[in-house]
Design an enzyme around this catalytic site. Sequence first.
Site, PDB file in Angstrom:
ATOM      1  CG  ASP A   1      -2.080   0.976   1.083  1.00 39.38           C
ATOM      2  OD1 ASP A   1      -3.233   0.516   0.988  1.00 39.38           O
ATOM      3  OD2 ASP A   1      -1.826   2.201   1.067  1.00 39.38           O
TER       4      ASP A   1
ATOM      5  N   GLY B   1     -16.186   2.772   3.511  1.00 37.48           N
ATOM      6  CA  GLY B   1     -14.941   3.538   3.382  1.00 37.48           C
ATOM      7  C   GLY B   1     -14.084   3.130   2.202  1.00 37.48           C
TER       8      GLY B   1
ATOM      9  CG  HIS C   1      -9.948  -3.536  -8.958  1.00 41.79           C
ATOM     10  ND1 HIS C   1      -9.573  -3.614 -10.302  1.00 41.79           N
ATOM     11  CD2 HIS C   1      -9.639  -4.753  -8.427  1.00 41.79           C
ATOM     12  CE1 HIS C   1      -9.077  -4.812 -10.558  1.00 41.79           C
ATOM     13  NE2 HIS C   1      -9.100  -5.517  -9.429  1.00 41.79           N
TER      14      HIS C   1
ATOM     15  CG  HIS D   1      -8.667  -3.197  -2.469  1.00 41.54           C
ATOM     16  ND1 HIS D   1      -9.627  -2.426  -3.088  1.00 41.54           N
ATOM     17  CD2 HIS D   1      -8.323  -2.522  -1.342  1.00 41.54           C
ATOM     18  CE1 HIS D   1      -9.838  -1.334  -2.380  1.00 41.54           C
ATOM     19  NE2 HIS D   1      -9.066  -1.363  -1.302  1.00 41.54           N
TER      20      HIS D   1
HETATM   21  P1  AMP Z   1      -9.704   1.377   0.237  1.00 44.10           P
HETATM   22  O1  AMP Z   1      -9.780   2.697   0.940  1.00 44.10           O
HETATM   23  O2  AMP Z   1     -10.076   0.199   1.085  1.00 44.10           O
HETATM   24  O3  AMP Z   1     -10.432   1.402  -1.085  1.00 44.10           O
HETATM   25  O4  AMP Z   1      -8.173   1.138  -0.078  1.00 44.10           O
HETATM   26  C1  AMP Z   1      -7.498   1.746  -1.121  1.00 44.10           C
HETATM   27  C2  AMP Z   1      -6.045   1.710  -0.756  1.00 44.10           C
HETATM   28  O5  AMP Z   1      -5.284   1.899  -1.939  1.00 44.10           O
HETATM   29  C3  AMP Z   1      -5.610   2.784   0.244  1.00 44.10           C
HETATM   30  O6  AMP Z   1      -5.085   2.162   1.417  1.00 44.10           O
HETATM   31  C4  AMP Z   1      -4.528   3.569  -0.533  1.00 44.10           C
HETATM   32  O7  AMP Z   1      -3.456   3.969   0.290  1.00 44.10           O
HETATM   33  C5  AMP Z   1      -4.098   2.562  -1.588  1.00 44.10           C
HETATM   34  N1  AMP Z   1      -3.522   3.121  -2.799  1.00 44.10           N
HETATM   35  C6  AMP Z   1      -4.013   4.148  -3.537  1.00 44.10           C
HETATM   36  N2  AMP Z   1      -3.234   4.352  -4.624  1.00 44.10           N
HETATM   37  C7  AMP Z   1      -2.234   3.441  -4.564  1.00 44.10           C
HETATM   38  C8  AMP Z   1      -1.110   3.144  -5.395  1.00 44.10           C
HETATM   39  N3  AMP Z   1      -0.851   3.820  -6.519  1.00 44.10           N
HETATM   40  N4  AMP Z   1      -0.286   2.126  -5.016  1.00 44.10           N
HETATM   41  C9  AMP Z   1      -0.530   1.438  -3.883  1.00 44.10           C
HETATM   42  N5  AMP Z   1      -1.579   1.664  -3.070  1.00 44.10           N
HETATM   43  C10 AMP Z   1      -2.418   2.647  -3.398  1.00 44.10           C
HETATM   44 ZN    ZN Z   2     -10.215  -2.406 -11.851  1.00 44.02          ZN
END
Ligand code: AMP
Ligand code: ZN
Length: 113
Positions: free
Chosen positions: A28, A92, A97, A99
Site C-alpha cells: 500500500d 470507506g 476494484h 481488494h
Molecule cells: P480502500 O480505501 O479500502 O479502497 O483502499 C485503497 C487503498 O489503496 C488505500 O489504502 C490507498 O493507500 C491505496 N492506494 C491508492 N493508490 C495506490 C497506489 N498507486 N499504489 C498502492 N496503493 C495505493
Molecule cells: Zn479495476
Amino acid sequence: MCLFCDIIEGKIPSSKVYENDKILCFNDINPVAPVHVLVVPKKHFDDIRDMAAAEDGVEYMGEVIKAISEVAKIKGLDAGFRVINNCGEDGGQTVMHAHYHVIGGVKLTEKMI
Ligand code: AMP
Ligand code: ZN
C-alpha cells in the site's frame, strides 16, 4: 479507468510482493502498519458484492485467501495479522476494484470489533 486495473496492466508502477495468474499483491502506498499489502484480483470486480454475483467470483475469492496466506509467509507474519475489506461508500472503500488489506508486523491493538 480503474487505478488497480492500471497497476495490474503495469501502466502504473507498484511495489510487488506476490503474484500469480489470478492475483496481484503489492505494498500500500500509504501504509498504516509495518506490513500493509493489498491483495487484488487481476479481474475487475467493483467490490465483494460484485464478486459474489459473478460466476467466477468464488473461484477468485479462493485465490484471494491463498494469496493472503502467501503474503503472510513472505512477510514473516507468523504471529498473526489482520485482513480488512472496505466495501462501498459507507464501508470507506476509495478504490472501486475489490481488494483486501493485509496488515501486520506489529501487535495490532486498535480494534473496531
Ligand atoms: P480502500 O480505501 O479500502 O479502497 O483502499 C485503497 C487503498 O489503496 C488505500 O489504502 C490507498 O493507500 C491505496 N492506494 C491508492 N493508490 C495506490 C497506489 N498507486 N499504489 C498502492 N496503493 C495505493
Ligand atoms: Zn479495476
